[in-house]
Structure formats: structure tokens, C-alpha cells
Design a protein around this motif. Structure first.
Motif, mmCIF file in Angstrom:
data_model
loop_
_atom_site.group_PDB
_atom_site.id
_atom_site.type_symbol
_atom_site.label_atom_id
_atom_site.label_comp_id
_atom_site.label_asym_id
_atom_site.label_seq_id
_atom_site.Cartn_x
_atom_site.Cartn_y
_atom_site.Cartn_z
ATOM 1 N N VAL A 2 9.999 -4.839 -2.017
ATOM 2 C CA VAL A 2 9.317 -5.894 -2.083
ATOM 3 C C VAL A 2 7.980 -5.818 -1.676
ATOM 4 C CG1 VAL A 2 11.391 -7.176 -1.387
ATOM 5 C CG2 VAL A 2 9.450 -6.888 0.415
ATOM 6 N N PHE A 3 7.319 -4.515 -0.898
ATOM 7 C CA PHE A 3 6.148 -4.576 -0.665
ATOM 8 C C PHE A 3 5.045 -4.855 -1.775
ATOM 9 C CE2 PHE A 3 2.598 -2.245 1.933
ATOM 10 C CZ PHE A 3 2.385 -3.360 2.528
ATOM 11 N N VAL A 4 5.286 -4.021 -2.936
ATOM 12 C CA VAL A 4 4.119 -3.728 -3.752
ATOM 13 C C VAL A 4 4.093 -5.037 -4.498
ATOM 14 C CG1 VAL A 4 3.814 -2.773 -6.182
ATOM 15 C CG2 VAL A 4 4.803 -1.302 -4.382
ATOM 16 N N ASN A 5 5.222 -5.712 -4.900
ATOM 17 C CA ASN A 5 5.353 -7.000 -5.649
ATOM 18 C C ASN A 5 4.416 -8.026 -4.700
ATOM 19 O OD1 ASN A 5 6.253 -6.267 -8.091
ATOM 20 N ND2 ASN A 5 8.296 -6.729 -7.470
ATOM 21 N N TRP A 6 4.989 -8.147 -3.279
ATOM 22 C CA TRP A 6 4.290 -8.797 -2.476
ATOM 23 C C TRP A 6 2.743 -8.783 -2.167
ATOM 24 C CZ3 TRP A 6 1.745 -8.585 2.254
ATOM 25 C CH2 TRP A 6 1.746 -9.796 3.165
ATOM 26 N N ASN A 7 2.456 -7.640 -2.438
ATOM 27 C CA ASN A 7 0.903 -7.571 -2.439
ATOM 28 C C ASN A 7 0.201 -7.945 -3.655
ATOM 29 O OD1 ASN A 7 -0.521 -6.347 0.162
ATOM 30 N ND2 ASN A 7 1.783 -5.055 -0.277
ATOM 31 N N LYS A 8 1.163 -7.748 -4.897
ATOM 32 C CA LYS A 8 0.475 -8.137 -6.102
ATOM 33 C C LYS A 8 0.295 -9.383 -6.143
ATOM 34 C CE LYS A 8 2.270 -5.747 -9.486
ATOM 35 N NZ LYS A 8 3.221 -5.249 -10.603
ATOM 36 N N ASP A 9 1.064 -10.348 -5.689
ATOM 37 C CA ASP A 9 1.048 -11.610 -5.668
ATOM 38 C C ASP A 9 -0.256 -12.154 -4.924
ATOM 39 O OD1 ASP A 9 3.317 -12.157 -6.799
ATOM 40 O OD2 ASP A 9 4.662 -12.437 -5.196
ATOM 41 N N ARG A 10 -0.869 -11.221 -3.977
ATOM 42 C CA ARG A 10 -2.242 -11.646 -3.342
ATOM 43 C C ARG A 10 -3.163 -10.646 -4.028
ATOM 44 N NH1 ARG A 10 2.235 -12.151 -0.767
ATOM 45 N NH2 ARG A 10 2.479 -13.736 0.963
ATOM 46 N N GLY A 11 -2.882 -10.216 -4.987
ATOM 47 C CA GLY A 11 -3.916 -9.444 -5.867
ATOM 48 C C GLY A 11 -4.288 -8.361 -5.274
ATOM 49 N N ILE A 12 -3.726 -7.495 -4.679
ATOM 50 C CA ILE A 12 -3.936 -6.276 -4.169
ATOM 51 C C ILE A 12 -2.897 -5.335 -5.004
ATOM 52 C CG2 ILE A 12 -4.186 -4.771 -2.190
ATOM 53 C CD1 ILE A 12 -4.346 -7.144 -0.471
ATOM 54 N N VAL A 13 -3.289 -4.220 -5.557
ATOM 55 C CA VAL A 13 -2.505 -3.332 -6.422
ATOM 56 C C VAL A 13 -2.405 -1.911 -5.904
ATOM 57 C CG1 VAL A 13 -2.005 -2.573 -8.804
ATOM 58 C CG2 VAL A 13 -2.911 -4.820 -8.510
ATOM 59 N N GLY A 14 -1.429 -1.320 -5.978
ATOM 60 C CA GLY A 14 -1.371 0.089 -5.706
ATOM 61 C C GLY A 14 -0.115 0.486 -5.554
ATOM 62 N N SER A 15 0.104 1.966 -5.120
ATOM 63 C CA SER A 15 1.501 2.359 -4.822
ATOM 64 C C SER A 15 1.670 2.029 -3.336
ATOM 65 C CB SER A 15 1.431 3.953 -4.918
ATOM 66 O OG SER A 15 0.616 4.562 -4.245
ATOM 67 N N TYR A 16 3.094 2.112 -3.186
ATOM 68 C CA TYR A 16 3.624 2.050 -1.648
ATOM 69 C C TYR A 16 2.857 2.507 -0.749
ATOM 70 C CZ TYR A 16 6.871 1.764 2.199
ATOM 71 O OH TYR A 16 7.423 1.454 3.434
ATOM 72 N N GLU A 17 2.500 4.056 -0.767
ATOM 73 C CA GLU A 17 1.734 4.947 0.136
ATOM 74 C C GLU A 17 0.364 4.297 0.121
ATOM 75 O OE1 GLU A 17 3.622 5.695 -2.168
ATOM 76 O OE2 GLU A 17 5.290 6.658 -0.908
ATOM 77 N N GLU A 18 -0.461 3.958 -0.951
ATOM 78 C CA GLU A 18 -1.720 3.302 -1.059
ATOM 79 C C GLU A 18 -1.798 2.170 -0.300
ATOM 80 O OE1 GLU A 18 -2.812 5.617 -5.329
ATOM 81 O OE2 GLU A 18 -2.343 3.407 -5.281
ATOM 82 N N LEU A 19 -0.869 1.343 -0.456
ATOM 83 C CA LEU A 19 -1.076 -0.127 0.120
ATOM 84 C C LEU A 19 -0.801 0.110 1.590
ATOM 85 C CD1 LEU A 19 1.243 -1.969 -2.334
ATOM 86 C CD2 LEU A 19 -1.167 -2.260 -2.038
ATOM 87 N N CYS A 20 -0.059 0.914 2.160
ATOM 88 C CA CYS A 20 0.068 1.188 3.626
ATOM 89 C C CYS A 20 -1.186 1.436 4.326
ATOM 90 C CB CYS A 20 1.269 2.141 3.879
ATOM 91 S SG CYS A 20 2.657 1.602 3.658
ATOM 92 N N GLN A 21 -2.100 2.325 3.539
ATOM 93 C CA GLN A 21 -3.477 2.475 4.009
ATOM 94 C C GLN A 21 -4.467 1.691 3.858
ATOM 95 O OE1 GLN A 21 -4.052 6.478 2.473
ATOM 96 N NE2 GLN A 21 -2.165 7.339 3.138
ATOM 97 N N ASN A 22 -4.343 0.599 3.134
ATOM 98 C CA ASN A 22 -5.117 -0.200 2.540
ATOM 99 C C ASN A 22 -5.403 -1.405 3.924
ATOM 100 O OD1 ASN A 22 -6.582 -2.618 1.507
ATOM 101 N ND2 ASN A 22 -5.949 -2.107 -0.626
ATOM 102 N N PRO A 23 -6.743 -1.623 4.540
ATOM 103 C CA PRO A 23 -7.159 -2.211 5.387
ATOM 104 C C PRO A 23 -6.799 -4.000 5.222
ATOM 105 C CG PRO A 23 -9.043 -0.749 5.099
ATOM 106 C CD PRO A 23 -7.895 -0.620 4.215
ATOM 107 N N ASP A 24 -6.878 -4.315 3.765
ATOM 108 C CA ASP A 24 -6.865 -5.670 3.396
ATOM 109 C C ASP A 24 -5.395 -5.883 3.630
ATOM 110 O OD1 ASP A 24 -9.126 -5.998 3.060
ATOM 111 O OD2 ASP A 24 -9.406 -5.518 0.889
ATOM 112 N N VAL A 25 -4.317 -5.095 3.276
ATOM 113 C CA VAL A 25 -3.112 -5.113 3.239
ATOM 114 C C VAL A 25 -2.621 -5.435 4.882
ATOM 115 C CG1 VAL A 25 -0.856 -3.897 2.671
ATOM 116 C CG2 VAL A 25 -2.455 -3.797 0.954
#
Length: 679
Positions: free
Chosen positions: A588-611
């Protein structure tokens, strides 16, 4: 007793409308005058009256009926000798606990024998090959194979008494159960072994229990045991029996270090070698199972046949048939759909995954609104005691969800960890089956409390089982007092274990002089006599300002967050706040972030400060809603992209966090979060 009467009430009646149904029909029909023959009705009126009577009778016969609880749901437990802090089941007539359910089932061996008498040639154990239907082994064949295998164990030098320990080192499969029954047939005790234990723990078990013979499923496990033997650290080991085919090279390797290795078929003796059964007595040792905490030291628990019987019989499993998965966790859902189980024991983590998957799959506002409305309607039925899967909303909306579990599930049991009341209530509605929650420990043979049939409220673990007394004792350091209905949960009764194998010191810590098992969990009695788990005495620590922290309670709250799959909460007595290691849910993590306007792979999202900021805000909101105090909320998190698992050493075989190992593995990230906050 009341429980037996309730179980009998679940059986369908043998014929006709019951008395209550007749009374219902009479109550709905208008009172007819005594001079009925003097009435003059036109043919249309007679037809209309007949149609109305037919529709009324049809509705009365087919209407959903509520489950009648076996006791008053407002008084599910009763104080023992007037002490409100110590309670027993309301299903009992007096303070005497239930030792066994039937006179002829006082050991696990006798449980199976009863099933054999009732079921005969009906299916008992099932297995399947990829892409094929389940194949079933009947009760009669299971009994025969158990006797033959047990006789073979005796031929290899095993003694028919409870001091003879036999190791079983295999995945769950029919042969595992047959091997267990083989041991019970000749009064031997079983010691389960697991490949997730590691070398040091395996050596500890084999030596402490002085195990000479181990039954394995495949060569890789036999090789790991041989390695220990070759190193000279398990001198007692002398025989390995494998379920799967054995290579000549492995047999020769075993001979070189004094270990006989054979296939299961080789130890199955012929007719001339079969021994007469030597059944165990209720007080005999049945199984020595381990519990692993946060260290490599294992605690071995001795459980008698009497202790096991209290839980097996209460679950009415003696005439069931059990299907096993193929051994590949990735094929588990396919196995479930093929098996179509009716009884489904499950850990809360899997139920959480099912809940998250349902919620994430409903993307459109219209579908989400329809789902929520359907769930509310089903929950309204639940509040009236009606549990079914054939309502209008089941057929329109929920049948696809139910089909994922085979479509036949009638009874789900969840235990081993807390489950969110939100998740539990939602799944009771969507799955349309009985979902019970239990509580207990290995040391009390699994269960000591169980939610009552007819009570579909959430947030508690039910009332004491008929085989256990449960009391609460004071914990002054944590401000919990039994006089207020709060305290450490203690258990007494025939289901409590004998003690830790060859470890009197640990046994004396767990069992007091009156036989009460001290669990380390903190409970609270509810007004209706059910027990709620509110805290944990163990695994607590102080923050620098003196506040006590129970991290497991906080982790259970944060696990309700949509993006969070696993979380480890850490604190330090030199620090004033908590931090957390979070593994986001990959599904659910990728879609959860996409709903908040943040796009990326699972690994990239884990390293994103905004995420990280968004996840922390979500956790804080969920924690606040659950009533966490400010000092119980984590102030920083690290997002980790690899699951905590048994294989990487961060979970125990019972899927609990290895807290010491988690602190060690993430020490750099922990230090970084604390040092950043200090700047």
C-alpha cells in the motif's frame, strides 16, 4: 453443564417447526372468531389471506436468527470465593475447574482414538501437489501408520515412557502429525525443532533434552544436524529419519560420525515387528516446546497430556480433517482457496494484512461508500447476534472478499498478539463468520481466556476458559492494583505447565508456591467479566524524566496505521523521548504516497524526508486517537525497506520482535536520530 447444552443447541433440529416457531406464527396471525364457519369470505379474500399466511410462514422459516450465547453476556465470569480480582468461567456450575470434556478423552492419544471411533475411514490429514486437488489420508490409515512408526522407533532403541524424547525437525505436513501420534502411542514425549533457531539454540535443545533420534523432512536439515555431530557438540545424536528421499552420500556421511540415516519407509516395521500400544497417562509428559525471547537462550516447557487435553477438547477437533499447505508461503492463498477451510486459526498480523488489502483495493469514492455502508449494515446484524454470509450485502459486495479464503469459513480463531478492535469488527462483518479472540501463553498450553459466542464486541480477550482461573495481582511500580480491577495476569489450573525442563530457578520465577503462573502481562477486568490486556510488565523501561514505557503496547497502536507494516519502538533511560524503526507496507505504501503527491519506488520513498514526515504525522494522529500520552509518542522514525523476519534474525519463531537484536542492528540509525534531536 451449560457449555454442553449450548453445543447441543447448535445442532439442527431433527424435524418440523420448533415450538417457538409455531408460537411466532400464531402471534402474527389475527385472532379468529369462534364462529369461523359463519364468516362469508369471497374467493379473492381467501386467496389473499392464504398468500399472506404463506409469506409470513416463509419469512419466519428463512429469517436470520441470532446465536444464543451459552451464558449471560453481562456476567461472563464469576468471582472465586467472593474475590473480584480472581475469576473463573460462568460456564462452570461451581469453582471446580474442567479437567477433561469426555470421560474417554484424558490424553491426546485418547482424543485421536475417539476421533478414530467416530470418523472411521473418513478423511483426517490432507496434502496437495502443485496444481492438484487435496489428497486425504483417512483416520484408520493415520492410526495404522502411527503404530507402525512407533514400533519402528522402539526397534531403534527408544523406550516406551515419557522420559524418552524424540525430536521432530520439519515443516507442518501430515507426516509431522503421524510422527507425533507415533510417539504418543508409546508414551514418548515430542520435542519440536525449527530451522530458524540457529546453531547455538539447536545444540542447546538437543543436549538439554538428551535427544538421540530426530525425525526430519529433508536433507538440508539433516545436514545441519550432522554438522553439529561432526563438531562433537551433540554427542547423544545417533539416528536421523527423513520424510523425503535420502542420498547415498548423506548416509555415508552419517556413518562416518556414528549417525544412522534412513528414509521413513525403512523404519516402518512389518507385521511381525508391530508392538502393542502403550498409551500414556494424563500426568505423563507429552511435549517439550521452546519459547525464545530476545536472547539466544531458550526456555523448554514441559507440558503434560492433561494440560494439552484441556485445550484440544474444548476446540472440538477430534473429528476434524486438517489440510496442510504445500510448504511454499507464496502459494498459501492458492492452498486456502483450494482447501476451502471451515475453521481457520490465524495470527493477527495476517488479519491486518487482509484488512489493509481490502481497504487499499477500494479506490473509487463510490465503491468505498458502498463498502462502508454494507459493513455498517452487517455490523448492525452482529449487534443483534446475527452472523451470516448470505445476506443481500454479502451477495452484492462481500462475496469476493469471502472467496479469497475459500468461501466456506465458519470459524476464525486469532491469538498470539493483540488485534485492533477496528480490524476485528470490520472482518467480522465482511467475512460473515464467527471470529473469536483468545489469550494465553505456551506455559498455559496456549489458551486461558476466550471470547464468548454471541459477544461480538471488540477490545477484550474474553472470559476465562473452564480449565483456568485467572486473577490479577498488584504491580505497585506501575500503579496497577488488583483492588481497582487491574494488575499482572496470573493463571491457575490443570492447563498450566509443569515447569521449565531442568531449570528450577526459572520455574520458581514463573510459578509461585500456590501454582499460579505469572504471565508478565497486565490486565483489567471489564464490567461484563471479560479480560482486557492493557499493558506489559516485562519489556518496560524508564525515560530520563521517570516515565515508564511499555513499547509493545505502543507498537500495537502504531500497527493500525495504513502505511505501517512493522514497527519497533525504542527508548533510552538517558533520553526523554522515543524513536521508532518503521517498515512500510509494500502493498500500500506506493499508492498511499501517490495520493499525497509523492511518487517513487518503494526503496526511494523510504529514503524521502517528506515521506518520513508524512508517516510520522499519520502515526502521531493514530496514537493520539488511541489515547497515547505525549511521552508515549515517537518523535522521530527511520523507514527501513526490508521486513523484519525470522530468517534475518529480527523475529522469533512466534513472530515476536527480538528487541535486543533490533537494537543492535539499528544502533547506527538510533544514535543518529538521538544525536540529530540534540542539535
Amino acid at each position: 453443564m451449560q457449555l454442553q447444552e449450548w453445543l447441543r443447541s447448535l445442532r439442527p433440529s431433527s424435524g418440523g417447526l420448533g415450538k417457538s416457531l409455531e408460537e411466532d406464527i400464531r402471534s402474527l396471525l389475527p385472532a379468529l372468531p369462534s364462529s369461523f364457519s359463519s364468516l362469508s369470505l369471497s374467493p379473492p379474500s381467501i386467496i389473499g389471506l392464504g398468500a399472506l399466511a404463506s409469506l409470513t410462514a416463509y419469512w419466519l422459516v428463512t429469517r436470520p436468527r441470532s446465536i444464543q450465547p451459552p451464558c449471560d453476556l453481562q456476567a461472563q465470569s464469576v468471582p472465586v470465593k467472593g474475590d473480584p480480582s480472581c475469576r473463573r468461567s460462568a460456564l462452570l456450575k461451581d469453582d471446580n475447574l474442567l479437567d477433561f470434556y469426555y470421560e474417554d478423552t484424558k490424553t491426546v492419544y485418547e482424543v485421536f482414538q475417539r476421533g478414530l471411533r467416530i470418523a472411521g475411514d473418513r478423511p483426517c490429514l490432507g496434502f496437495r501437489k502443485p496444481g492438484e486437488p487435496y489428497q486425504w489420508i483417512p483416520y484408520t490409515e493415520v492410526a495404522e501408520r502411527a503404530q507402525v512408526l512407533g514400533s519402528g522407533l522402539l526397534a531403534k532403541g527408544c523406550k516406551p515412557n515419557p522420559k524418552q524424547f524424540v525430536g521432530i525437525f520439519a515443516q507442518n505436513r501430515p507426516e509431522w502429525v503421524i510422527a507425533e501420534l507415533a510417539c504418543y502411542t508409546f508414551s514418548m514425549a515430542v520435542v519440536p525443532l525449527y530451522d530458524t533457531l540457529g546453531l547455538e539454540a539447536m545444540v542447546h535443545i538437543l543436549n538439554l533434552a538428551e535427544i538421540s533420534l530426530v525425525i526430519c523432512d529433508k536433507e538440508e536439515k539433516a545436514e545441519s544436524l550432522l554438522l553439529n555431530k561432526e563438531k562433537g557438540v551433540t554427542p547423544a545424536l545417533s539416528c536421523l529419519v527423513l520424510f523425503n528421499p535420502v542420498s547415498a552420500a548423506l548416509v555415508e556421511r552419517g556413518k562416518a560420525c556414528g549417525v544412522e540415516i534412513m528414509h521413513l519407509s525403512e523404519i516402518m516395521v512389518g507385521d511381525e515387528g508391530i508392538h502393542m500400544n502403550c498409551p500414556p497417562k494424563p500426568q505423563d509428559l507429552a511435549v517439550v516446546c521452546f519459547t525464545s525471547g530476545t536472547t539466544v537462550k531458550l526456555t523448554l516447557n514441559g507440558v503434560t497430556f492433561l494440560e494439552r487435553i484441556n485445550n484440544l477438547i474444548m476446540k472440538q477437533l477430534y473429528i476434524s480433517r486438517v489440510g496442510f499447505y504445500q510448504g511454499d508461503i507464496s502459494l498459501l492463498m492458492d492452498d486456502i482457496k483450494t482447501l476451502k477451510p471451515t475453521f481457520f486459526p490465524v495470527v493477527p498480523r495476517l488479519l491486518n494484512r487482509i484488512y489493509d488489502k481490502i481497504m487499499s483495493s477500494v479506490t473509487s469514492p463510490l465503491k468505498r461508500a458502498v463498502l462502508h455502508y454494507a459493513v455498517r449494515r452487517k455490523q448492525a446484524e452482529l449487534s443483534c447476534g446475527i452472523v451470516r454470509n448470505n445476506s443481500f450485502w454479502d451477495k452484492l459486495v462481500l462475496n469476493k472478499i469471502q472467496a479469497n479464503l475459500g468461501g466456506n469459513v465458519r470459524f476464525i480463531l486469532t491469538a498470539s498478539a493483540p488485534i485492533s478492535p477496528t480490524v476485528l469488527s470490520f472482518l467480522r462483518a465482511t467475512l460473515g463468520c464467527l471470529i473469536f479472540e483468545g489469550y494465553g501463553q505456551t506455559e498455559c498450553t496456549a489458551g486461558c481466556t476466550f471470547s464468548m459466542p454471541g459477544d461480538w464486541t471488540a477490545g477484550h480477550v474474553g472470559a476465562p476458559l473452564p480449565c483456568a482461573r485467572v486473577k490479577l495481582t498488584d504491580i505497585p511500580d506501575m500503579n496497577y492494583y488488583a483492588s481497582s480491577g487491574e494488575g499482572e495476569i496470573c493463571i491457575q489450573g490443570p492447563s498450566v505447565f509443569q515447569g521449565y525442563l531442568n531449570d528450577k530457578e526459572r520455574t520458581d520465577e514463573a510459578l509461585d508456591s500456590d501454582g499460579w503462573l505469572h504471565t508478565g502481562d497486565v490486565g483489567q477486568w471489564q464490567p461484563n467479566g471479560t479480560l482486557q490486556i492493557i499493558d506489559r510488565k516485562k519489556n518496560i523501561f524508564k525515560l530520563s524524566q521517570g516515565e515508564y514505557i511499555a513499547p509493545e503496547k505502543i507498537e500495537n497502536v502504531y500497527s493500525r496505521c495504513v502505511p505501517v507494516l512493522q514497527v519497533f519502538v525504542h527508548g533510552d533511560s538517558l533520553q526523554s523521548f522515543l524513536i521508532g524503526i518503521v517498515v512500510p507496507d509494500p502493498e500500500v505504501f506506493v499508492n498511499w504516497n501517490k495520493d499525497r503527491g509523492i511518487v517513487g519506488s518503494y526503496e526511494e520513498l523510504c529514503q524521502n524526508p517528506d515521506v518520513k514526515k508524512a508517516v510520522l504525522e499519520d502515526m502521531t494522529a493514530v496514537g493520539k486517537k488511541a489515547g497515547l500520552k505525549s511521552f508515549e509518542q515517537v518523535k522521530d522514525v527511520y523507514l527501513h525497506s526490508e521486513l523484519f523476519s525470522i530468517s534475518n534474525g529480527l523475529l522469533t519463531p512466534t513472530l515476536k520482535s527480538r528487541r535486543v537484536d533490533l537494537r543492535r542492528v539499528f544502533s547506527e540509525q538510533i544514535n543518529q536520530m538521538y544525536s540529530t534531536a540534540a542539535l
